[in-house]
Design a protein around this motif. Structure first.
Motif, mmCIF file in Angstrom:
data_model
loop_
_atom_site.group_PDB
_atom_site.id
_atom_site.type_symbol
_atom_site.label_atom_id
_atom_site.label_comp_id
_atom_site.label_asym_id
_atom_site.label_seq_id
_atom_site.Cartn_x
_atom_site.Cartn_y
_atom_site.Cartn_z
ATOM 1 N N ALA A 131 0.829 -1.212 0.000
ATOM 2 C CA ALA A 131 0.000 0.000 0.000
ATOM 3 C C ALA A 131 0.862 1.259 0.000
ATOM 4 O O ALA A 131 0.520 2.252 -0.655
ATOM 5 C CB ALA A 131 -0.924 -0.016 1.213
ATOM 6 N N SER A 137 -4.555 1.492 -6.071
ATOM 7 C CA SER A 137 -5.284 0.661 -5.110
ATOM 8 C C SER A 137 -5.509 -0.748 -5.645
ATOM 9 O O SER A 137 -5.694 -1.691 -4.875
ATOM 10 C CB SER A 137 -6.625 1.310 -4.762
ATOM 11 O OG SER A 137 -7.423 1.477 -5.926
ATOM 12 N N ALA A 239 -7.180 1.620 0.962
ATOM 13 C CA ALA A 239 -6.504 2.029 -0.273
ATOM 14 C C ALA A 239 -7.509 2.542 -1.295
ATOM 15 O O ALA A 239 -7.273 3.553 -1.970
ATOM 16 C CB ALA A 239 -5.723 0.845 -0.840
ATOM 17 N N LEU A 240 -8.642 1.866 -1.427
ATOM 18 C CA LEU A 240 -9.678 2.317 -2.362
ATOM 19 C C LEU A 240 -10.272 3.649 -1.934
ATOM 20 O O LEU A 240 -10.554 4.521 -2.767
ATOM 21 C CB LEU A 240 -10.778 1.251 -2.447
ATOM 22 C CG LEU A 240 -10.378 -0.063 -3.118
ATOM 23 C CD1 LEU A 240 -11.404 -1.146 -2.815
ATOM 24 C CD2 LEU A 240 -10.241 0.126 -4.630
ATOM 25 N N ASP A 242 -8.737 5.983 -0.245
ATOM 26 C CA ASP A 242 -7.746 7.029 -0.517
ATOM 27 C C ASP A 242 -7.829 7.488 -1.975
ATOM 28 O O ASP A 242 -7.699 8.686 -2.261
ATOM 29 C CB ASP A 242 -6.336 6.523 -0.226
ATOM 30 C CG ASP A 242 -6.060 6.418 1.272
ATOM 31 O OD1 ASP A 242 -6.827 7.008 2.064
ATOM 32 O OD2 ASP A 242 -5.092 5.721 1.637
ATOM 33 N N ASP A 243 -8.064 6.533 -2.891
ATOM 34 C CA ASP A 243 -8.213 6.899 -4.299
ATOM 35 C C ASP A 243 -9.434 7.788 -4.519
ATOM 36 O O ASP A 243 -9.384 8.763 -5.282
ATOM 37 C CB ASP A 243 -8.371 5.631 -5.149
ATOM 38 C CG ASP A 243 -7.019 4.973 -5.430
ATOM 39 O OD1 ASP A 243 -5.999 5.500 -4.954
ATOM 40 O OD2 ASP A 243 -7.014 3.935 -6.109
#
Length: 251
Positions: A131, A137, A239-240, A242-243
């Motif tokens: 990550a 992601s 992670a998704l 954050d995108d």
């Protein structure tokens, strides 16, 4: 309750190996003391316990005591014990066998837990490293798919982005599994049939779900493994998320 192949083999060995050993020691009956013969059977009990679980060890201890009585105490080929010393030896064999079998099984369990904990920690750290190093992601999702497959011993694992269709069984945040319309006992019943949903959620925001496909007849993984799976899914969700946040901030 389902047993692994290893535990099943150990249970069968617990019943049969003491019998075979006691029979194989017949030629030594006249030249070796009963105490030493009993000690040899204790070694068998320890070996079975190290291979299997507590049930296998206890079964081996009982089997060793029974066949020691049958083959090595007078009257022979009878479950009656004539001599008091032989009776005491048989009882001590049973008691000592039960104790050492439980200690051996506990030692095996502690070793397995230590190895499992180290493996789970490496899974979480490995996903964190991906990550931090990756700008996508998707890389994290693929890493989590691989880790879930190994941690839960799955046949397959796929990820669905942002969809919630159907009502499949679900792996919950506490490690339990829920099936619509059923109270599901994972330890006793094993994995439910079909795919199992593991939602990727962070800060209350749903990002997608991992669809888990266990191997046919697979034993359900321990609670620790299921909780690590939940944490891995949360890492993918982060992670998704954050995108999404980065995209919202672009002018």
């Amino acid at each position: 309750m389902r047993f692994s192949v290893r535990d099943t083999v150990a249970i069968v060995a617990g019943a049969l190996v003491p019998f075979a050993t006691a029979a194989a020691l017949l030629p030594l009956r006249a030249s070796v003391t009963h105490t030493n013969l009993a000690l040899l059977l204790v070694v068998v009990v320890v070996a079975v316990s190290a291979l299997g679980n507590r049930l296998a060890g206890a079964l081996a201890a009982v089997s060793a005591a029974v066949w020691f009585d049958f083959f090595h105490t007078e009257p022979y080929q009878s479950f009656h014990i004539q001599d008091r010393a032989d009776a005491e030896t048989a009882v001590l064999l049973l008691v000592v066998g039960l104790i050492v079998s439980q200690l051996a099984a506990r030692g095996r369990t502690l070793k397995r837990v230590a190895v499992m904990d180290a493996s789970h920690l490496e899974r979480l750290h490995g996903t964190t490293r991906v990550a931090r190093a990756s700008t996508s992601s998707d890389d994290v999702v693929q890493q989590v798919r691989q880790e879930l497959t190994e941690a839960l011993e799955l046949r397959a694992c796929r990820f669905e982005y942002g969809v919630l269709t159907g009502r499949p069984p679900r792996l919950e945040a506490d490690g339990s599994v829920t099936v619509p319309g059923w109270i599901w006992d994972l330890e006793r019943q094993g994995w439910p049939d079909g795919e199992i949903e593991l939602r990727a959620v962070v800060h209350g925001r749903y990002q997608g779900r991992f669809m888990l496909t266990p191997a046919a007849g697979a034993v359900s993984p321990p609670l620790e493994s299921r909780l690590v799976a939940v944490d891995l899914a949360a890492q993918a969700a982060a992670a998704l998320d954050d995108d999404v946040v980065s995209a919202d901030r672009r002018p």
